[in-house]
Design a protein around this motif. Structure first.
Motif, mmCIF file in Angstrom:
data_model
loop_
_atom_site.group_PDB
_atom_site.id
_atom_site.type_symbol
_atom_site.label_atom_id
_atom_site.label_comp_id
_atom_site.label_asym_id
_atom_site.label_seq_id
_atom_site.Cartn_x
_atom_site.Cartn_y
_atom_site.Cartn_z
ATOM 1 N N ASN A 156 0.821 -1.215 0.000
ATOM 2 C CA ASN A 156 0.000 0.000 0.000
ATOM 3 C C ASN A 156 0.852 1.261 0.000
ATOM 4 O O ASN A 156 0.472 2.285 -0.573
ATOM 5 N N LEU A 157 2.012 1.211 0.639
ATOM 6 C CA LEU A 157 2.930 2.344 0.605
ATOM 7 C C LEU A 157 3.494 2.557 -0.798
ATOM 8 O O LEU A 157 3.621 3.677 -1.274
ATOM 9 N N VAL A 158 3.814 1.454 -1.466
ATOM 10 C CA VAL A 158 4.385 1.538 -2.815
ATOM 11 C C VAL A 158 3.340 2.028 -3.818
ATOM 12 O O VAL A 158 3.638 2.807 -4.723
ATOM 13 N N ALA A 159 2.083 1.572 -3.660
ATOM 14 C CA ALA A 159 0.994 1.949 -4.581
ATOM 15 C C ALA A 159 1.429 1.706 -6.025
ATOM 16 O O ALA A 159 1.432 2.609 -6.869
ATOM 17 N N ALA A 160 1.785 0.467 -6.323
ATOM 18 C CA ALA A 160 2.391 0.122 -7.606
ATOM 19 C C ALA A 160 1.420 0.186 -8.776
ATOM 20 O O ALA A 160 0.215 -0.013 -8.627
ATOM 21 N N GLU A 161 1.990 0.414 -9.931
ATOM 22 C CA GLU A 161 1.228 0.352 -11.186
ATOM 23 C C GLU A 161 0.670 -1.059 -11.377
ATOM 24 O O GLU A 161 -0.523 -1.241 -11.606
ATOM 25 N N ILE A 192 -5.556 -4.569 0.194
ATOM 26 C CA ILE A 192 -4.907 -3.645 -0.741
ATOM 27 C C ILE A 192 -5.811 -2.447 -1.001
ATOM 28 O O ILE A 192 -6.957 -2.587 -1.400
ATOM 29 N N ARG A 193 -5.251 -1.260 -0.791
ATOM 30 C CA ARG A 193 -5.999 -0.023 -1.008
ATOM 31 C C ARG A 193 -5.441 0.789 -2.173
ATOM 32 O O ARG A 193 -6.158 1.599 -2.759
ATOM 33 N N HIS A 194 -4.180 0.575 -2.505
ATOM 34 C CA HIS A 194 -3.559 1.399 -3.533
ATOM 35 C C HIS A 194 -2.808 0.519 -4.536
ATOM 36 O O HIS A 194 -1.775 -0.063 -4.207
ATOM 37 N N ALA A 195 -3.324 0.438 -5.760
ATOM 38 C CA ALA A 195 -2.643 -0.281 -6.841
ATOM 39 C C ALA A 195 -3.351 0.054 -8.145
ATOM 40 O O ALA A 195 -4.573 0.248 -8.164
ATOM 41 N N GLY A 196 -2.585 0.123 -9.217
ATOM 42 C CA GLY A 196 -3.189 0.380 -10.521
ATOM 43 C C GLY A 196 -3.989 -0.806 -11.000
ATOM 44 O O GLY A 196 -5.165 -0.700 -11.350
ATOM 45 N N ALA A 197 -3.356 -1.970 -11.032
ATOM 46 C CA ALA A 197 -4.025 -3.226 -11.399
ATOM 47 C C ALA A 197 -3.487 -4.321 -10.487
ATOM 48 O O ALA A 197 -2.291 -4.345 -10.175
ATOM 49 N N ILE A 198 -4.373 -5.213 -10.070
ATOM 50 C CA ILE A 198 -3.995 -6.281 -9.143
ATOM 51 C C ILE A 198 -4.153 -7.622 -9.848
ATOM 52 O O ILE A 198 -5.242 -7.968 -10.329
ATOM 53 N N PHE A 199 -3.082 -8.370 -9.905
ATOM 54 C CA PHE A 199 -3.058 -9.674 -10.574
ATOM 55 C C PHE A 199 -3.044 -10.748 -9.497
ATOM 56 O O PHE A 199 -2.081 -10.862 -8.734
ATOM 57 N N MET A 200 -4.085 -11.538 -9.435
ATOM 58 C CA MET A 200 -4.310 -12.421 -8.296
ATOM 59 C C MET A 200 -3.997 -13.882 -8.626
ATOM 60 O O MET A 200 -4.472 -14.421 -9.623
ATOM 61 N N GLY A 201 -3.166 -14.497 -7.798
ATOM 62 C CA GLY A 201 -2.866 -15.912 -7.941
ATOM 63 C C GLY A 201 -1.584 -16.167 -8.705
ATOM 64 O O GLY A 201 -0.992 -15.272 -9.307
ATOM 65 N N ARG A 202 -1.176 -17.432 -8.689
ATOM 66 C CA ARG A 202 0.104 -17.804 -9.304
ATOM 67 C C ARG A 202 0.044 -17.867 -10.826
ATOM 68 O O ARG A 202 1.070 -17.836 -11.499
ATOM 69 N N HIS A 203 -1.152 -17.987 -11.372
ATOM 70 C CA HIS A 203 -1.299 -18.165 -12.818
ATOM 71 C C HIS A 203 -1.745 -16.885 -13.526
ATOM 72 O O HIS A 203 -2.275 -16.943 -14.635
ATOM 73 N N THR A 204 -1.521 -15.735 -12.897
ATOM 74 C CA THR A 204 -1.971 -14.464 -13.478
ATOM 75 C C THR A 204 -0.804 -13.492 -13.598
ATOM 76 O O THR A 204 -0.671 -12.558 -12.812
ATOM 77 N N VAL A 223 -3.301 0.995 -19.336
ATOM 78 C CA VAL A 223 -2.877 2.367 -19.056
ATOM 79 C C VAL A 223 -3.197 2.631 -17.593
ATOM 80 O O VAL A 223 -4.350 2.776 -17.204
ATOM 81 N N LEU A 224 -2.137 2.675 -16.767
ATOM 82 C CA LEU A 224 -2.299 2.659 -15.315
ATOM 83 C C LEU A 224 -1.481 3.765 -14.644
ATOM 84 O O LEU A 224 -0.463 4.208 -15.182
ATOM 85 N N PRO A 225 -1.917 4.187 -13.457
ATOM 86 C CA PRO A 225 -1.147 5.198 -12.721
ATOM 87 C C PRO A 225 0.181 4.646 -12.229
ATOM 88 O O PRO A 225 0.257 3.513 -11.752
ATOM 89 N N THR A 226 1.233 5.445 -12.356
ATOM 90 C CA THR A 226 2.579 5.027 -11.963
ATOM 91 C C THR A 226 3.104 5.929 -10.847
ATOM 92 O O THR A 226 2.475 6.910 -10.457
ATOM 93 N N SER A 227 4.280 5.582 -10.353
ATOM 94 C CA SER A 227 5.023 6.420 -9.390
ATOM 95 C C SER A 227 4.196 6.800 -8.171
ATOM 96 O O SER A 227 4.244 7.937 -7.691
ATOM 97 N N GLY A 228 3.422 5.857 -7.663
ATOM 98 C CA GLY A 228 2.649 6.092 -6.447
ATOM 99 C C GLY A 228 1.343 6.826 -6.656
ATOM 100 O O GLY A 228 0.584 7.043 -5.702
ATOM 101 N N THR A 229 1.026 7.204 -7.896
ATOM 102 C CA THR A 229 -0.207 7.965 -8.135
ATOM 103 C C THR A 229 -1.456 7.096 -8.065
ATOM 104 O O THR A 229 -2.574 7.619 -8.136
#
Length: 436
Positions: A326-331, A347-359, A373-379
């Protein structure tokens, strides 16, 4: 190949300060670039096509003599599609369909409701009239960028989509043009850089003025987008691509290594970070990376990215891993673990979340459906992926009945007079019914 990747422990003194330094990214262009872009934008604003042609010939090493040479017709797009392999066309069409289907669910209808006194309130949702899509050009092909920027605009109902793509040395990429045809782009111009952004923002004799500009580009494009914001809308100012993988230590280390490579290969400034409570697993992934990097055609870029901005972070447990995520708020955030649906709730902050080992994140880049097209650099703390909502605007609806206006005037008048805005108060009071 030996890789030197920084490794941190969340329990070490100064960890959070080190993490902040690792994540820091200054995407602001320097004074020289600012001045150069400002001149280009102003020249295009004043001289239109003449300036666009001049800068296109200078920066893309072309020999354009007429503005008509800058446009690629729909017929030419169709021919480009025919020159692309049937297998690739099938993949582009399948990806376009999936992206379209996903974004269909984002459409927001207009709405309204009526109060007891007859007053009607609501919201009218309207698509933008014309949108400009910037697509990087040259020998690097980014057909996925075409699909991800165009399809949500199509779903939103944008009337006209204008695409600009540079063609350095006159090189035209058939795959990009095929994607434009499949996505339904209305007009395509072979211009790039700050001059393309300015042409879209102000309009020229040939390039139509748009309402919003979307799409990635280099520092000159990003700087130009900042400069014209307010004249037109823009999507975002994106920094380097980034991935954060949180793993419980049970995924194949080779898989995780390649997931980290998938971002590192973009460019030297891309960032790949792995978090795990399993220290031995971090060692295993590093061994996999050192072995597998030798198989990569872009190994020099991958190495520079990982050694410059990559990191492994050892945490005490998965709860702490979520806090750091959540601190990183990754793309891009991969939750490569058991029961990812349980952990995603944290998770509260992320551009896209890929869930599981096969994603893997790579599937999201091309064809899963959600926008890449996702927010970067903590945005991601305050921004969202590009979507249909970026190509729509909302107008408030207010329709007062006589009784409703009278009741609202009783509320509005005292507030207006408290602000010393007498005309506001009287405008409301004129609607008050006799006896109220």
């Amino acid at each position: 190949m030996n890789l030197t990747i920084r490794q941190f422990s969340s329990s070490a003194e100064g960890f959070y300060a080190d993490l902040e330094t690792l994540l820091a990214w200054d995407s602001v262009s320097d004074a020289g670039i600012q001045k150069s872009v400002a001149d280009i934008v102003e020249q295009v604003r004043l001289r239109g096509d003449e300036a666009v042609i001049e800068f296109t010939n200078r920066f893309d090493r072309r020999d354009v003599t007429s503005s008509s040479e800058l446009e690629i017709s729909r017929e030419e797009l169709a021919l480009a599609k025919k020159r692309v392999s049937p297998e690739l066309v099938a993949s582009l069409e399948a990806a376009a369909k999936r992206v379209h289907q996903y974004h269909e669910r984002q459409k927001q209808p207009s709405w309204q409701y009526q109060e007891e006194n007859g007053t009607v309130l609501g919201q009218k949702v309207t698509s933008l009239d014309r949108v400009g899509v910037y697509v990087p050009g040259g020998k690097a092909a980014y057909p996925s960028s075409v699909l991800m920027n165009v399809m949500p605009a199509k779903v939103a109902g944008v009337s006209e989509i204008i695409m600009v793509v540079p063609t350095p040395d006159g090189f035209v990429n058939d795959v990009v043009l095929a994607a434009a045809f499949i996505a339904g782009v209305d007009r395509v111009f072979t211009i790039g850089g700050a001059q393309a952004v300015a042409a879209l923002a102000y309009g020229t004799q040939t390039v139509p003025k748009v309402d919003k500009i979307v799409g990635p580009g280099n520092i000159y494009v990003a700087t130009a987008k900042k400069m014209v914001f307010g004249i037109v809308g823009i999507d975002m100012i994106a920094g380097p691509s980034e991935i954060l993988v949180v793993c419980d230590g049970k995924t194949d280390p080779d898989w995780i290594a390649m997931d980290l490579f998938s971002q590192a290969e973009h460019d030297e400034d891309a960032q790949s970070i792995l978090i795990s409570p399993d220290l031995a697993f971090l060692d295993s992934v590093k061994e996999s990376m050192e072995r597998l990097v030798e198989t990569q055609s872009r190994q020099a870029i991958i190495k520079a990215s990982l050694e410059g901005r990559g990191a492994f972070i050892h945490v005490k447990d998965m709860d702490e891993a979520m806090d750091i995520a959540n601190l990183v708020a990754a793309e891009h955030l991969e939750l490569s673990m058991d029961e990812p649906e349980k952990w995603v709730e944290k998770i509260r902050h992320a551009g896209a979340i890929f869930m599981g080992r096969h994603t893997p994140e790579a599937l999201g880049d091309y064809c899963a459906g959600p926008n890449h097209v996702l927010p970067t650099s903590g945005t991601a703390r305050f921004s969202s992926p590009l979507g249909v909502y970026d190509f729509q605007k909302r107008s408030s609806l207010i329709y007062c009945s006589d009784v409703g206006a009278s009741e609202l005037a009783k509320i509005a008048s005292p507030i207006a007079r408290a602000e010393s805005l007498e005309a506001h108060a009287m405008s409301a009071e004129y609607r008050m019914l006799k006896g109220d």
